[in-house]
Scaffold this active site. Structure first.
Site, PDB file in Angstrom:
ATOM      1  N   GLU A  92      -2.542 -25.469   3.489  1.00 24.26           N
ATOM      2  CA  GLU A  92      -1.833 -24.544   4.609  1.00 24.26           C
ATOM      3  C   GLU A  92      -1.039 -23.598   3.812  1.00 24.26           C
ATOM      4  O   GLU A  92      -0.758 -22.377   3.666  1.00 24.26           O
ATOM      5  CB  GLU A  92      -2.044 -24.765   5.781  1.00 24.26           C
ATOM      6  CG  GLU A  92      -1.382 -23.991   6.602  1.00 24.26           C
ATOM      7  CD  GLU A  92      -0.927 -24.317   8.147  1.00 24.26           C
ATOM      8  OE1 GLU A  92      -1.629 -25.668   8.867  1.00 24.26           O
ATOM      9  OE2 GLU A  92      -0.096 -24.103   8.726  1.00 24.26           O
ATOM     10  N   ASP A  93      -0.008 -24.153   3.516  1.00 26.69           N
ATOM     11  CA  ASP A  93       1.021 -23.483   3.010  1.00 26.69           C
ATOM     12  C   ASP A  93       0.890 -23.197   0.976  1.00 26.69           C
ATOM     13  O   ASP A  93       1.761 -22.460   0.840  1.00 26.69           O
ATOM     14  CB  ASP A  93       2.061 -25.032   2.877  1.00 26.69           C
ATOM     15  CG  ASP A  93       2.479 -24.471   4.571  1.00 26.69           C
ATOM     16  OD1 ASP A  93       1.461 -23.505   4.851  1.00 26.69           O
ATOM     17  OD2 ASP A  93       3.225 -25.239   5.560  1.00 26.69           O
TER      18      ASP A  93
END
Ligand code: MN
Length: 738
Positions: A92-93
């Site tokens: 996600e990051d």
């Protein structure tokens, strides 16, 4: 997240220490490959998150390490889950892709990490939060570890929420309260549920939280010595019986104490059963039940039990797997103490829920309590047409706290959520049984379909071939399964009926010699519908008059509606104003730190905030900006589903504003004098205006609601204090929500 160029030595040590702590916390058996995978996952995560920091300023990597540790230590998960937890924020990051994870760690870990990765931000939805949650749950049915890691993630975020701005804290707390705490309960993670609730309360109701925490601290010594004294005679008898056991005693959680204060309307000092004593037995599986009852017998020989408080979840476990025998006895000085009797195995299941349950699978002969629940969730997920918020609400009903036990005519026991109806039962047995249900008999007597099931009911369902559900059925059920099945059936029905209406419309337009596609959407609008399907089904039901089409002008392929003169709008008399702004200057608020004057906002009707209350702003989709109290029960639901619409709100002390506040007063009816004394005290002594006064008495007791106009929270506190001391008044509380 700010970029950092150099990770200094000290931070490096900090990270390594955290990692070593994680390794030490793993108790499940591991082979060389497992150890290797964990090391690889740690290295990858450290590298990937190298430039990120948390809001608190600490290196980001400390978060996944902490989450992995919670998984190992508190949930009792094994190496696969620990690897996935270390990697849970990587896709996600950071630049690491799911394919990378797949090629390095295999499909199981990749699947779990995928489940934990939020949907793309571009995903168009009314409630991204609910969509994301649906995504998590769709992987839950494939691998429960996804949800367990998600909860560990949330738990760590909640523990470290301090550096977030207040309005974000509120939104996260609301979501936690709404879905994560009940989910933890459903999965049998009692410790986690309790911590979730306590952490939420600490945010939304700081004052009460600190108050109880302080009082618990102050009474700690006397409580401990009481418990020690309480245990002595019991322990002696248990030892004499030759049992192998240990005893623990611990106070109840702050949140559950608070619930008791509110629901029983008592003060802290009046709650006697602040603690539970637990007897944990070490016996082989086949002797468990017998041993628990032996302990019950010994305990109740020493202390007198209160029969109504006996709960036997040993014979019939709760549907979340909980097994324990509870009784409340009268200890020294007449104080009530709850005694919980269970075995080591039961205790592990009670603390670690699903994960421990997994461990004993096959060992235990009881039916798999989670499997039937997961089936339920699976079925909800199959219904793709439900929007995410509907889904979340349906799902929430599967997380019930209390349950009711009923029987089929063949004598099979079924467990439903407390409050479930006879119709819910029919749907639980089989979808078709629900959809075709015509009548229901409880213990051989006919009851309405909306009858609320009671423990021990025997339920018989009668069906008819031609039976069909209708809209009103939605009000007769509470379970998610029944609701979603009824909704699907209604939708199908409407589609079928729409087909008839569509044909009729096609014929009419053909008759007028105009094209169908060119005019359909215009007609939807003209008749005031939201969709074509709505228009078609209205035509089927003769709800609109198609003769009206004759008044339309035809221009080529196009129909033009006749021009109607605008009717004169009659100003509706304003309903009860949201708050009394009119006579005094409006209350001053700051929204997200800026003056609120530029927004149009109203104080929410449900919780009536007053200057001085802890508040937040919520931007609703159709009624503008509303200011709620942080303790407002509606707000929890709002924030859980639409956290991104929450704004920070603060009061600015200025001028005099007036607010409405509702007080609930109960007492002993001592004649008509009560009303007079109450209003006397309010107007002359306190100098406050009464807006309305409603009182209702019954057999010596009365309950009343007084609406007052105040200018700040202090006045409410004063009013409550002053009214409480009046003769015949037993309680005065502020209404939380209308
Ligand atoms: Mn995370």
């Amino acid at each position: 997240m700010a970029e950092i160029q150099v990770v200094d030595k000290e931070e490096k040590l900090l990270i390594q220490r955290a990692y070593r702590g994680l390794l030490k916390s793993i108790h499940s058996p591991m082979d060389e490959e497992d150890r290797d995978n964990i090391r690889k996952a740690y290295k990858l995560a450290v590298e990937a998150h190298a430039k990120q920091r948390r809001k608190s300023g600490e290196p980001y990597i400390l978060h996944p390490i902490a989450v992995a540790r919670i998984c190992a230590e508190e949930v009792g998960l094994g190496p696969t889950a620990i690897v996935a937890a270390l990697l849970h924020d990587v896709v996600e990051d950071t630049d690491v892709s799911l394919e990378d994870i797949y090629s390095r760690f295999g499909d199981r870990v990749a699947m779990i990490v995928d489940g934990l990765t939020k949907l793309d931000r571009s995903y168009d939805s009314d409630s991204p939060q609910a969509e994301n949650f649906r995504k998590v749950l769709s992987t839950l049915v494939k691998d429960v570890r996804v949800v367990l890691i998600k909860m560990a993630d949330r738990l760590h975020n909640m523990r470290t929420l301090g550096s977030m701005p207040r309005h974000k804290q509120l939104a996260i707390a609301a979501e936690t309260n709404y879905i994560y705490a009940p989910l933890a309960h459903r999965l049998g993670l009692y410790n986690m549920k309790t911590e979730f609730q306590d952490l939420c309360m600490k945010i939304t109701d700081q004052e009460s939280y600190q108050d109880i925490a302080r009082k618990l601290q102050e009474t700690k010594t006397s409580r401990t010595s009481y418990i020690e004294k309480f245990i002595v005679p019991m322990k002696k008898e248990l030892e004499e019986a030759g049992l192998s056991f240990r005893i623990t005693g611990r106070p109840k959680s702050i949140h559950s104490i608070w619930n008791k204060i509110k629901s029983k309307e008592v003060i802290f000092e009046e709650i006697y059963d602040l603690f539970a004593v637990r007897v944990i037995l070490d016996v082989p599986r086949r002797l468990e039940k017998q041993a628990c009852w032996q302990v019950y017998s010994i305990v109740t020989d020493v202390y007198r039990p209160i029969p109504e408080r006996l709960k036997d979840w040993v014979t019939t476990p709760k549907s979340n797997g909980y097994e324990s025998l509870h009784t409340t006895v009268i200890g020294q000085d007449g104080r009530f103490v709850e005694v919980q009797i269970r075995t080591e195995r039961m205790d592990e299941i009670a603390e670690r829920g699903y994960a421990a349950h997994w461990k004993y699978k096959g060992v235990s002969d009881s039916p798999d309590v989670y499997e039937s629940w997961l089936d339920n969730v699976r079925e909800l997920l199959e219904n793709h047409e439900t929007d995410a918020i509907e889904f979340l609400n349906d799902f929430k009903t599967s997380l019930f706290n209390e349950e009711v036990y009923v029987y089929t005519p063949a004598g099979d026991m079924k467990i439903l959520p407390k409050g479930a109806t006879a119709l819910d039962f029919a749907f639980m047995i089989h979808t078709d049984l629900g959809l075709r249900c015509t009548a229901i008999k409880i213990n051989n007597r006919l009851v309405p379909m909306g009858y609320r099931l009671q423990n021990g009911d025997q339920v018989g369902v009668q069906t008819g071939k031609n039976q069909k559900p209708n809209e009103s059925w939605l009000k007769l059920v509470v379970t998610g399964k029944a609701r979603s099945k009824i909704r699907t059936a209604l939708r199908e029905e409407r589609k079928e009926q729409g087909a008839i209406g569509k044909e009729t419309l096609e014929r009419k337009l053909q008759h007028l010699k105009v094209d169908f596609e060119t005019n359909a959407d215009m007609l939807v609008k003209h008749f005031g519908f939201r969709s074509r399907l709505d228009l078609y089904s209205a035509i089927t039901h003769d709800e609109i008059n198609l003769l009206e089409l004759k008044k339309f002008k035809v221009e080529g392929q196009r129909l033009l509606p006749p021009v109607v003169e605008e009717p004169v709008k009659v100003e509706k008399p304003e309903e009860e104003a949201p708050s009394t702004f009119r006579r005094s200057s409006p209350p001053k608020l700051l929204l997200n730190g800026e003056s609120a004057d530029q927004y149009e906002y109203q104080l929410a009707n449900c919780c009536n905030p007053v200057m001085g209350d802890d508040v937040f702003a919520f931007l609703s989709s159709n009624s503008g900006m509303k200011i709620h109290r942080t303790t407002c029960p509606n707000a929890v639901n709002l924030m859980a589903n639409y956290g991104y619409r929450v704004m920070k709100a603060e009061w600015v002390q200025a001028g005099t504003s007036s607010f409405r506040v509702d007080l609930l007063v109960t007492g002993i009816d001592t004649g008509p004098g009560v009303i007079e004394r109450l209003s006397q005290r309010i107007s002359s002594t306190l100098g406050l205006n009464i807006r309305s006064f409603y009182i209702d008495g019954d057999e010596g007791f009365f309950e009343g609601k007084i609406s007052l106009i105040v200018s700040n929270k202090d006045q409410i506190v004063q009013a409550i204090q002053a009214l409480k001391t009046l003769d015949g008044i037993s309680s005065v509380t502020r209404v939380e929500s209308n």
